[in-house]
Design a protein around this motif. Structure first.
Motif, PDB file in Angstrom:
ATOM      1  N   GLY A 109       0.808  -1.218   0.000  1.00 24.70           N
ATOM      2  CA  GLY A 109       0.000   0.000   0.000  1.00 24.70           C
ATOM      3  C   GLY A 109       0.834   1.258   0.000  1.00 24.70           C
ATOM      4  O   GLY A 109       0.314   2.356   0.190  1.00 24.70           O
ATOM      5  N   LEU A 110       2.138   1.137  -0.232  1.00 28.29           N
ATOM      6  CA  LEU A 110       3.058   2.268  -0.183  1.00 28.29           C
ATOM      7  C   LEU A 110       3.811   2.413  -1.490  1.00 28.29           C
ATOM      8  O   LEU A 110       4.081   1.425  -2.188  1.00 28.29           O
ATOM      9  N   SER A 111       4.189   3.639  -1.818  1.00 35.21           N
ATOM     10  CA  SER A 111       5.116   3.854  -2.918  1.00 35.21           C
ATOM     11  C   SER A 111       6.490   3.319  -2.509  1.00 35.21           C
ATOM     12  O   SER A 111       6.742   3.062  -1.324  1.00 35.21           O
ATOM     13  N   VAL A 112       7.383   3.176  -3.480  1.00 39.40           N
ATOM     14  CA  VAL A 112       8.728   2.715  -3.158  1.00 39.40           C
ATOM     15  C   VAL A 112       9.417   3.677  -2.206  1.00 39.40           C
ATOM     16  O   VAL A 112      10.065   3.264  -1.232  1.00 39.40           O
ATOM     17  N   ASP A 113       9.295   4.973  -2.449  1.00 39.53           N
ATOM     18  CA  ASP A 113       9.940   5.948  -1.564  1.00 39.53           C
ATOM     19  C   ASP A 113       9.401   5.843  -0.138  1.00 39.53           C
ATOM     20  O   ASP A 113      10.164   5.902   0.833  1.00 39.53           O
ATOM     21  N   ALA A 114       8.083   5.701  -0.016  1.00 42.46           N
ATOM     22  CA  ALA A 114       7.484   5.591   1.314  1.00 42.46           C
ATOM     23  C   ALA A 114       7.903   4.292   1.992  1.00 42.46           C
ATOM     24  O   ALA A 114       8.142   4.250   3.208  1.00 42.46           O
ATOM     25  N   ALA A 115       7.989   3.203   1.226  1.00 41.28           N
ATOM     26  CA  ALA A 115       8.422   1.924   1.799  1.00 41.28           C
ATOM     27  C   ALA A 115       9.878   1.998   2.248  1.00 41.28           C
ATOM     28  O   ALA A 115      10.240   1.470   3.311  1.00 41.28           O
ATOM     29  N   ALA A 116      10.722   2.657   1.446  1.00 44.42           N
ATOM     30  CA  ALA A 116      12.128   2.812   1.829  1.00 44.42           C
ATOM     31  C   ALA A 116      12.248   3.637   3.104  1.00 44.42           C
ATOM     32  O   ALA A 116      13.074   3.336   3.979  1.00 44.42           O
ATOM     33  N   LYS A 117      11.432   4.677   3.229  1.00 52.12           N
ATOM     34  CA  LYS A 117      11.437   5.475   4.459  1.00 52.12           C
ATOM     35  C   LYS A 117      10.972   4.647   5.655  1.00 52.12           C
ATOM     36  O   LYS A 117      11.517   4.759   6.759  1.00 52.12           O
TER      37      LYS A 117
END
Length: 342
Positions: free
Chosen positions: A283-291
């Protein structure tokens, strides 16, 4: 140009491209454009290994790797790291350290996996020589457990009958002082391999996972999530089906996906399939998942305080899993507890 001795080493040690192809391995995969792209992953590793085992110096290897498509460059670095690890373990070189402290640094996550591939080809007494000291590298040694993951992947991919069909487990090894965790990290790699062995087919992968003992399935699903996100090979509809197939292990699937997103973001190239998989599985973008991965990281020295405490790598994984408690119609990680909120 390769040396004569290097060419002989390559002929003796390098698998052929055909031998890593799905048909060559006898995997139950129907050939499609999607599976062909997935099949290019182990072939990129083989190319990297050939360059690494042949190379006169790092400069030459770096130039060759720079010609690889960014989507597959990390996999080629896996192969080079595998070759350098074999050469260093059998001699007294520092090729692996120089590579990972230099141009291989953005691909450190996959490079650790390459060390694991080398471990599968080296006797255990030499394993104490495979992990270079990387001072100043933020993910060392915590993420070095990916080497054990790579070892498990190699066992399942090249010895499928024993490690997948017969579901054997490896003898523990005191990696990072945690021999009891070693088989779990191996299972994470076996889970990744199942994604390739079954050509990214959610139903076939799910069926394969469920044949293992229930105590092993959580780590297997984590590996599936990592492979599906990092390597791709599945449609958006298929990814949604994969999330459904994971059932009670959706948090483990999401955790693997988060680590894949972190690895892709750190390397500086995020293919479209990675964004699609992260959205579907977390449910997250890659950037949000990396954060999220960064928010959940633990100190390298962290332990849970017990006599056989989980290694920091597992504590990190557990922190990510804990963020995925609500699996409603839209998958979203749970918010931070109030005490942790910014």
């Amino acid at each position: 140009m390769p040396t004569t001795f290097g060419s002989l080493r390559r002929l003796a040690l390098t698998p052929s491209l055909a031998s890593v192809a799905f048909a060559g391995r006898g995997f139950p995969v129907t050939s499609t454009p999607a599976t062909a792209r997935l099949e290019a992953v182990p072939q990129a590793v083989v190319c990297g290994f050939e360059w690494g085992i042949d190379a006169r110096d790092q400069w030459e290897v770096e130039r060759r790797l720079g010609l690889v498509d960014p989507e597959h460059r990390g996999f080629a670095y896996e192969g080079v790291t595998m070759a350098f690890t074999v050469l260093d373990a059998m001699g007294r070189g520092r090729r692996t350290r120089d590579l990972l402290a230099g141009p291989g640094q953005p691909h450190i996550f996959l490079a650790y996996i390459g060390i694991g591939f080398a471990m599968a080809r080296l006797p255990r007494p030499l394993w104490k020589k495979v992990l270079p000291e990387l001072t100043g590298t933020p993910y060392h040694p915590t993420m070095s457990w990916l080497a054990v993951d790579g070892y498990g992947f190699d066992l399942a991919y090249f010895h499928t009958r024993r490690w997948v069909d017969e579901q054997c487990t490896p003898k523990p090894y005191p990696w990072q002082g945690a021999p009891e965790y070693f088989p779990r990290a191996v299972d994470q790699g076996i889970g990744r391999a199942l994604w390739f062995i079954h050509g990214g087919s959610p139903k076939q992968v799910s069926s394969a996972v469920r044949k293992f003992g229930v105590q092993r399935q959580a780590d297997l699903w984590s590996g599936v999530g990592l492979a599906a996100t990092f390597a791709g090979g599945c449609t958006a509809e298929g990814l949604a089906g994969l999330r459904d197939e994971a059932g009670a292990y959706r948090a483990e699937l999401a955790q693997g996906s988060v680590f894949a997103s972190k690895a892709r973001a750190y390397a500086g190239f995020v293919p479209a399939h990675c964004e699609d998989a992260s959205t579907a599985l977390t449910g997250l973008s890659v950037d949000a998942a990396a954060k999220l991965a960064d928010d959940c990281a633990v100190d390298d020295r962290a332990r849970d305080g017990s006599a056989h405490g989980a290694p920091p790598y597992e504590l990190w994984r557990a922190n990510v899993r804990m963020r995925f408690r609500d699996f409603g119609s839209a998958l979203r990680p749970a918010p931070k507890p109030a005490a942790e909120a910014d």
